[in-house]
Structures are given as C-alpha cells and as structure tokens.
Write a protein that holds these residues in place. Structure first.
Motif, short mmCIF file in Angstrom:
data_model
loop_
_atom_site.label_atom_id
_atom_site.label_comp_id
_atom_site.label_asym_id
_atom_site.label_seq_id
_atom_site.Cartn_x
_atom_site.Cartn_y
_atom_site.Cartn_z
N LEU A 123 0.69 -1.48 0.10
CA LEU A 123 -0.03 -0.38 -0.37
C LEU A 123 0.85 1.04 0.53
CD1 LEU A 123 -3.12 1.39 0.64
CD2 LEU A 123 -2.61 0.91 2.70
N GLU A 124 1.91 1.01 0.95
CA GLU A 124 2.17 2.40 1.10
C GLU A 124 3.50 2.79 -0.11
OE1 GLU A 124 2.62 5.10 2.98
OE2 GLU A 124 0.99 4.04 4.35
N PHE A 125 4.01 1.31 -0.81
CA PHE A 125 4.98 1.38 -2.19
C PHE A 125 3.91 2.16 -3.31
CE2 PHE A 125 7.10 0.40 -5.91
CZ PHE A 125 8.01 0.64 -5.59
N ASN A 126 2.62 2.12 -3.50
CA ASN A 126 1.84 2.29 -4.29
C ASN A 126 1.42 3.73 -4.52
OD1 ASN A 126 2.50 -0.21 -5.98
ND2 ASN A 126 -0.17 -1.25 -4.66
N ARG A 127 1.18 2.98 -2.62
CA ARG A 127 0.94 5.30 -2.32
C ARG A 127 2.40 6.24 -2.73
NH1 ARG A 127 -1.47 5.13 3.22
NH2 ARG A 127 -3.79 4.39 2.57
N TRP A 128 3.40 5.64 -2.59
CA TRP A 128 4.78 6.69 -3.23
C TRP A 128 4.99 6.79 -4.17
CZ3 TRP A 128 8.98 4.66 -6.21
CH2 TRP A 128 10.20 5.83 -5.53
N ASN A 129 4.78 5.31 -5.31
CA ASN A 129 5.20 5.66 -6.45
C ASN A 129 3.56 6.50 -7.42
OD1 ASN A 129 5.95 4.31 -9.25
ND2 ASN A 129 4.48 3.78 -9.95
N ASP A 130 2.57 6.52 -6.73
CA ASP A 130 1.55 7.05 -7.54
C ASP A 130 1.41 8.40 -6.90
OD1 ASP A 130 0.68 4.54 -8.62
OD2 ASP A 130 -0.88 4.34 -6.72
N SER A 131 1.54 8.42 -5.73
CA SER A 131 0.82 10.09 -5.55
C SER A 131 2.87 11.01 -5.19
CB SER A 131 0.76 10.36 -4.09
OG SER A 131 1.83 9.96 -2.74
N VAL A 132 4.22 10.59 -5.64
CA VAL A 132 5.35 10.68 -5.56
C VAL A 132 5.69 10.79 -6.60
CG1 VAL A 132 7.22 11.09 -4.10
CG2 VAL A 132 5.61 11.06 -2.86
N ALA A 133 6.15 9.68 -6.63
CA ALA A 133 7.10 9.28 -7.70
C ALA A 133 7.22 9.50 -9.03
CB ALA A 133 7.80 7.89 -7.96
N ALA A 134 5.95 9.34 -9.20
CA ALA A 134 5.09 9.34 -11.06
C ALA A 134 5.39 10.68 -11.10
CB ALA A 134 3.91 8.01 -11.05
N PRO A 135 4.09 10.67 -10.38
CA PRO A 135 3.82 12.86 -10.81
C PRO A 135 4.52 13.96 -10.69
CG PRO A 135 2.26 12.07 -8.68
CD PRO A 135 3.66 10.69 -9.70
N ILE A 136 5.60 13.17 -10.22
CA ILE A 136 7.10 14.51 -10.04
C ILE A 136 8.60 13.98 -11.77
CG2 ILE A 136 8.99 12.79 -8.64
CD1 ILE A 136 9.13 15.59 -7.73
N ILE A 137 8.11 12.58 -11.63
CA ILE A 137 9.21 12.19 -12.69
C ILE A 137 8.46 13.04 -14.23
CG2 ILE A 137 9.77 10.36 -14.61
CD1 ILE A 137 9.53 8.61 -11.63
N GLN A 138 6.82 12.75 -13.89
CA GLN A 138 5.94 13.99 -15.72
C GLN A 138 6.49 14.76 -15.55
OE1 GLN A 138 4.68 12.11 -17.58
NE2 GLN A 138 3.95 13.45 -18.83
N ALA A 139 6.28 15.34 -13.94
CA ALA A 139 6.93 16.95 -13.39
C ALA A 139 8.05 17.43 -14.29
CB ALA A 139 6.87 17.48 -12.71
N LYS A 140 9.24 16.83 -13.78
CA LYS A 140 9.91 16.91 -14.29
C LYS A 140 10.54 17.20 -15.58
CE LYS A 140 15.37 17.46 -13.74
NZ LYS A 140 15.34 19.24 -13.13
N ARG A 141 10.17 15.93 -16.38
CA ARG A 141 9.86 16.03 -18.43
C ARG A 141 9.54 16.82 -18.65
NH1 ARG A 141 8.54 9.85 -18.27
NH2 ARG A 141 9.91 8.80 -17.97
N GLU A 142 8.26 17.40 -18.15
CA GLU A 142 7.72 18.73 -18.86
C GLU A 142 8.39 19.85 -17.91
OE1 GLU A 142 3.68 18.41 -18.01
OE2 GLU A 142 3.96 16.32 -19.38
N VAL A 143 9.07 20.30 -16.70
CA VAL A 143 8.96 21.51 -16.27
C VAL A 143 10.05 23.13 -17.29
CG1 VAL A 143 11.96 20.95 -15.99
CG2 VAL A 143 10.98 22.52 -14.06
#
Length: 505
Positions: A111-131
């Motif tokens: 649960l915590e890993f999926n939350r980390w990936n869904d709410s932290v890792a995946a969004p910030i990776i996408q944002a970094k690509r579009e920065v």
C-alpha cells in the motif's frame, strides 16, 4: 518356561527396545526436519525481504538521480527497482502464506509503496520531464518537489515501507533463532535417547546371554559329568533338574538311561558270572571222563601185552581223540573269554617275547626260526599278543611239510599301528580257504591227518579285532603262507619321554 521361549522373549525384548529406539529416532528426525524446514523458510524470507528492501531503495535512488540530472538513463534503477519489487513481493507473499502477520505487513508495504509511486514518484517524474515547457509547468514541478522533499512526504512513505519490512525481518530472525535452538535441543535429545536406549538394549542383551549361558552351561556340565561317570561304569550318579524345560526332559531321559544301563550291566555281570561258572563246571565235568578214557586206554595198552598192531593203533588213535577233545574244550573256553577280562598293559621287547615262544615250542630237526633284528618296544597286553603269536607260529610249524622248514617273523611301526607278519615256507593255502580258515572248528587238513581243534585262527582273529586291528593271509599252493596283522601302538609317558631324550641327543 522352555529355554527356547526364554530365548525368544529375550530376543523379542531386545528387538522391542531397538524398535522403540528406531521409532524415537524417526519422531525426533521428523521434528528435526520440521525445524530445519522452518529455519530454511525463515532464511529465505529474510533474504527475499532484503531483496524487496533493496528494490525499494533502487527505485528511490533512480528517482533522485533523475531529478538531479534530468537525464532519462538515470531512471533505469527506478524501473529495475519497480520490476524487482513486484517479483520479490510476490515471492514474499507466497513464502508467508501461512503467516498472517507477515501477510498484513506485506499488504501495508505494498500500500505504502503504491502510494509513494502514485503520489510522489510518478507525478514528479512527469513534472520533471515538462519543467522547461512553460512557467506553469516549472511552478508545478517546484510544488511537487517541495511537497516530496521539503515536506518529506516521500521519505515518510519510504520509512513506513522500511518499518514494515523491518518487522518482517525481525520476526523471521527471531523465528529462525528459535528454530535453531529447537533444532539443537532436538538433536541433543535424539543423541541422548539413542545412546541411552542402545546401552539399555546392550545391557539387557549381555545380561540375558550371561544368565542363559551360565544356566545352560551349568546344566550341560552336569550332563557331561553324568556321561563321564557312565563311561567309567559308575551308575550311581543322577541329575536333579527343576527347570521344566527341554534340558529337564533330556536330564530325565539321561537318568532313565543311567538306570537302565545300571540294570543292564548288573544283569550282564550276573550272566557272565553264571557263564564262567557254567564253563568251569562243564569243562570239569567233560574233562573228568576224558581223562578216565585216556587212562583206561593206557591201562588196556599195558595189560594186553603182545597183540596185533591194529589194536595198538586204535588205542593210540583213541588217546589222540581224547587229547583233541580236551584241547577243543580249552580252546572254546579261551575263545569265549576274549574281551571279557581286563588285562594290564606292560612294556616289553618284542624279540624277548619271540624268544620265550621259541623256547616253549618243540621245533622239528632242521627247522629254522628267524627273529626280527631290530629292537622294538611294545606297550600292550602281553598275554594277548603272545597268544596270537603262539597260534600263528605253532600253525606254521605244525603244517610245514618241508625238511628244511622255516618261519620268519617281521615287525615294524606303520603309522599308528605295528605291522607284524609271520611267514613260512610250508605247503600254502588255496585261495578259496583264505576266509574259511578263520572260522571256528575249520581246518584244511583232515583231523585224522594232523590233530587240530580248528579254533586257533578263530582265537587269533577275535583277539586282533578286539584290539581294533585287522588280519589277512597271503598264500598260494606250494608257495608258503604269510599272515599279516596290525596291532595298535600305545606308548606310555615314560617311554615317550625316553624316546624324546634320545632324539635330542
């Protein structure tokens, strides 16, 4: 209780103990195997849990590297960590399927890993690509970065993951150590139990063997003692056995046998005494009228004076028949007494025995008697061997038809016996009479030709066979006759010692 029953029970008890040992080993081995299985399972869970933690760390490090550099190749550890995480998580859930607490921890980790990936890792990776696409995109990235790292939202989730995996790690380490301790205790108990039961079985086996062996040996020794006494003609001893088993039956049978032997020997001794008395009476009653007839014939011969030669010839023939009948009675008595009396053994020189025989016989003129030239000491019943030699030598003289008659005696040691031969140069014996001559009252010549009872060779054969020897005759008509017989060697201790001393000298 029968001996075989005791043996079966003893062996059965020992087998039972060993069976119990085997069963105990089997049960302990099952416990050991189960403990080893649990130790191996805990070790595998610990290793897989470590791999899961390492996958989470790799994903986190890949994310950080990408955020710092902005280069896509830095995301490789992130993607590898994500893939490894899914594999290790699946393995962990399978390994912990019988451990509900660990399954709960793993659910929390997932649960915590999926939350980390869904709410932290995946969004910030996408944002970094579009920065760099717009100011708004830069502001969105900065907001996510601030939330993730300045507010430590990502760290909290990763720490939560580490916490639950740490619980799994701690629980399995504790379980592993406990199973190792149980395994050691099981092994120690198995060894102690096996040693104790094996020693017990050995003690029981040795004690049973000693007890049975001592009992059987003592009773068999008693039976041997009884048998020895029976062999010495001591029939007064009996066996007492109250065990009521197979040996008891044997002891009872041996007691019955001893009693019957005692009765048989008593009856036999009585019969022998009666037979001796009968033989004495018969011989006395028979010899008395024979002597009277002989005396009467001599008186008649003296009283008739000058008369015809035929009358004197008939009177002489009558006296010869009387002497033959008297010799026949003496021969029958001698034949019947062979082997019934105990004769003491003596050691003597064989040549001296032959010299005594030669001096007691009347040799015809020109007759030659050849002795052995070598010295030969013999230990045996002298009177028996003397009787054999007298009969053989006297027959060789009596039946010899040569003017230069000759008797040659040879004797030598041959293994465990003496081989003695008496050879003459007389008329010989046809082959068909070689066995017949040893029969009682059997002669080759007509009794009117040579006065003979026909019992001498029968006495010879019976004496030799009583001594466990053998006799044979080698002869052909006009080729002389050789009687050869064996006589057992019985050396006394003193003679044996003197011979040994001579050998050493």
């Amino acid at each position: 209780m029968k001996i075989i029953t005791k043996i079966y029970l003893s062996i059965g008890f020992i087998l039972l103990v060993f069976g119990f040992v085997t069963f105990a080993y089997f049960k302990q081995s099952q416990k050991v195997a189960k403990s080893i299985e649990q130790v191996l399972l805990s070790s595998e869970i610990i290793q897989t849990n470590s791999n899961l933690q390492h996958a989470v760390v790799n994903a986190q490090n890949g994310l950080r590297g990408f955020l710092l550099s902005g280069k896509e190749n830095f995301l490789e550890p992130y993607y590898a960590g994500m893939a490894s995480y899914l594999i290790e998580l699946s393995l962990l859930k399978n390994l912990n399927r019988d451990k509900p607490d660990n399954i709960n921890y793993l659910n929390q980790v997932d649960l915590e890993f999926n939350r980390w990936n869904d709410s932290v890792a995946a969004p910030i990776i996408q944002a970094k690509r579009e920065v760099n696409t717009s100011e708004k995109a830069r502001q969105h990235y900065n907001h996510l970065f601030y939330q993730s790292y300045s507010q430590e939202e990502g760290k909290i989730k990763i720490d939560t993951i580490q916490y639950f995996t740490g619980l799994i790690q701690k629980a399995e380490t504790t379980n592993k150590n406990a199973q190792v301790a149980i395994l050691k205790i099981s092994q120690d108990r198995t060894d102690l139990l096996g040693i104790a039961l094996t020693i017990l079985a050995l003690i029981i086996g040795v004690a049973t063997a000693l007890l049975l062996g001592k009992t059987i040996k003592r009773r068999i020794s008693s039976m041997q003692n009884l048998a020895s006494n029976l062999a010495r003609e001591n029939f007064d001893i009996t066996l007492t056995d109250d065990y009521h088993d197979e040996l008891s039956s044997l002891s009872a049978d041996m007691n019955v046998m001893a009693k019957k032997l005692q009765q048989s020997f008593a009856s036999l001794n009585k019969m022998n005494q009666e037979l001796d008395q009968f033989a004495y009476v018969v011989s006395h009653d028979l010899k008395a009228p024979l002597r009277a007839i002989n005396n009467l014939a001599e008186w008649i011969n003296e009283d008739i004076g000058e008369t015809t030669p035929d009358i004197r010839k008939n009177l002489s023939l009558m006296r010869g028949r009387v002497h033959r009948l008297e010799n026949l009675i003496n021969g029958i008595l001698a034949y019947a007494r062979i082997g019934r009396t105990k004769i003491e053994q003596t050691t003597f020189e064989f040549g001296d025995l032959l010299q005594e025989i030669a001096e007691s016989l009347v040799l015809p003129p020109g007759f030659n008697f050849i002795f052995p030239t070598e010295s030969l000491l013999i230990t045996t019943e002298k009177i028996l061997l003397q009787q054999v030699m007298v009969n053989l030598i006297s027959n060789a003289i009596k039946y010899n038809n040569k003017s230069n008659g000759q008797v040659t005696v040879t004797a030598q040691e041959h293994g465990a016996v003496y081989l003695i031969s008496v050879a003459d140069n007389g008329p010989g014996i046809p082959q068909e009479y070689h066995e017949k001559i040893f029969g009682v009252f059997q002669t080759i010549e007509a009794r009117d030709t040579i006065e003979s009872t026909g019992i001498g060779l029968a006495i010879v054969k019976k004496i030799i066979e009583e001594k466990h020897g053998a006799i044979r005759v080698d002869s052909e008509p006009n080729q002389g006759t050789t009687f050869s017989f064996t006589w057992p060697i019985m050396l006394p201790v003193t003679v044996a010692h003197s011979q040994t001393a001579l050998i050493h000298e």
